[in-house]
Design an enzyme around this catalytic site. Structure first.
Site, PDB file in Angstrom:
ATOM      1  CG  HIS A   1      -2.148   0.838   1.048  1.00  0.00           C
ATOM      2  ND1 HIS A   1      -2.168   2.001   0.302  1.00  0.00           N
ATOM      3  CD2 HIS A   1      -3.417   0.697   1.527  1.00  0.00           C
ATOM      4  CE1 HIS A   1      -3.385   2.527   0.335  1.00  0.00           C
ATOM      5  NE2 HIS A   1      -4.154   1.752   1.060  1.00  0.00           N
TER       6      HIS A   1
ATOM      7  CG  ASP B   1      -9.092  -6.916 -21.820  1.00  0.00           C
ATOM      8  OD1 ASP B   1      -8.812  -8.127 -21.969  1.00  0.00           O
ATOM      9  OD2 ASP B   1      -9.771  -6.275 -22.635  1.00  0.00           O
TER      10      ASP B   1
END
Length: 445
Positions: free
Chosen positions: A147, A391
């Protein structure tokens, strides 16, 4: 679900010209990187077939790491900088000898953790990836990123770039990588808001702090004794239910005011329902930690493609009696006001304050080791983040879910896989509180 690990390797950046930078460079973490959680955050992406072979996904990752170099580096200097040494990311290949439809967990379950590398124990790799192939041809991609390197928006940008690289398309737009210089304090600094005990606090002696916390828990009635373990429940909020919530929350607003947003209305409702389910005394104070993206709030605005963290938190609060007895619009107004207050002036004030944090020995209040948040909540919302941009060539994922994260009081809001405007809420509560929550969570008051 039986997951078989086939291989585990390190993937290093692959540069277009074949030549890596001559020298490793240390890049200081920004004030926003340092104040956030020092842990990996894991997401699971599920893809239907056809999918490219692992070798192409691996090559795409190597190309994306050459542009987002911090992900391939290592955090150094007590988490004050990242070394751009191209040490690489962890890449794990796994298989499941069964179709995804019958073997992948249908709800929040510890089994979900089998679909990404282990993130406990502070792994040195800042990015860890696991590709799990199912017998039906479906693919689960477990992604875990540290993070302090990137917030949700920056992570989504990287994932989209990984997909582009796998499809052999140019990585565009390129990330803005200037975390070491972008957030400089003003001269002279101007700290206009209280930041101690908000983003930072003074460290307390462990023994005394533990005793104080235990006493507080017993006083307000949520000590561990007598409670079952924490469970995570997935609640589906249909498009119609969300619309009813927004209408109810906004019903008392004057015509001059815009209605409350989906986020404000949903969080207000769940805050009230969770608080009621916990059975807390009326005089107890409860608050919600809500992430606020500073990209459009700061002046000048921070580019959407900035690679790093630009997040602070809003903390709406109320006493329990008033929160649960007043309509949902009251809670929505508390959230609206708290979030609105984290504006450009607040972000700039924090930057000026954070420049002195190390001198005072302060530590972040964002504590990933805290297991119980009651009477408070922490909300992580992915409603405005396009994680479906990953994708590899066969279309985006049909499902994106967080890993199993049983921290009591944590709340994840995720767009539904139905794609119809509905959403899923992942709620972690003690088991006896959760049963009451499930009984009342669809009542709109």
């Amino acid at each position: 679900m039986k997951v078989k690990i086939e291989s585990s390797k390190i993937v290093k950046p692959s540069y277009e010209d074949g030549e890596a930078p001559a020298h490793a460079q240390r890049v200081p973490l920004s004030v926003f990187d340092k104040v956030t959680y020092g842990e990996h955050v894991a997401l699971i992406f599920a893809f239907r077939p056809p999918n490219p072979p692992n070798s192409e996904v691996e090559l795409g990752l190597a190309k994306a790491l050459a542009v987002y170099r911090e992900w391939a580096g290592r955090i150094r200097d007590g988490r004050r900088s990242v070394l751009l040494n191209d040490a690489g990311a962890r890449f794990v290949e796994a298989t499941v000898d069964a179709p995804m439809a019958v073997s992948m967990p249908s709800g929040p379950s510890p089994e979900v953790r089998l679909l990404h590398p282990r993130i406990d124990g502070s792994p040195v790799e800042l990015v860890q990836v696991q590709l799990t192939r199912f017998s039906c041809g479906s693919l689960a991609v477990g992604f875990a990123g540290h993070h302090q390197i990137a917030d949700g928006q920056a992570t989504a940008n990287f994932l989209a770039a990984w997909g582009l690289a796998t499809r052999r398309q140019p990585l565009s737009p390129l990330p803005v990588c200037d975390r070491s210089t972008r957030f400089a304090p003003r001269d002279p600094p101007l700290v206009e808001f209280p930041h101690r005990e908000v983003e930072y606090r003074a460290p307390a002696p462990n023994k005394k702090r533990d005793i104080a916390l235990d006493d507080e828990k017993e006083e307000i009635g949520f000590g561990v004794a007598g409670h079952d373990k924490v469970k995570v429940h997935r609640m589906h909020l249909s498009k119609d239910f969300v619309a009813q919530l927004k209408a109810r929350a906004s019903s008392a607003l004057p015509p001059s005011r815009r209605g409350y947003t989906t986020f404000q209305s949903v969080v207000a409702h769940l805050w009230r329902a969770i608080t009621a389910a916990r059975g807390l005394a009326a005089g107890v104070t409860t608050k919600v930690r809500i992430s606020v993206n500073g990209r459009t709030r700061m002046r000048p605005p921070v580019p959407r493609d900035y690679f790093g963290n630009v997040v602070l938190w809003a903390f709406p609060r109320s006493n329990v009696g008033e929160l649960v007895s007043r309509p949902v619009g009251h809670a929505a107004e508390l959230i609206y006001r708290a979030v609105a207050g984290v504006d450009n002036a607040y972000f700039r004030s924090f930057v000026d304050f954070a420049a002195e944090v190390e001198a005072e020995g302060l530590i972040p209040t964002a504590d990933s080791e805290q297991a119980v948040l009651c009477p408070d909540l922490e909300v992580d919302a992915w409603l405005g983040i396009n994680f479906h941009g990953l994708d590899f060539g066969g279309g985006g994922p049909f499902c994106v879910v967080p890993t199993y994260y049983p921290m009591e009081g944590s709340l994840f809001l995720v767009p539904s896989t139905l794609g119809d405007g509905s959403m899923e809420a992942y709620v972690a509560l003690f088991h006896n509180h959760l049963e009451e929550f499930k009984r009342i969570c669809y009542r709109i008051t």
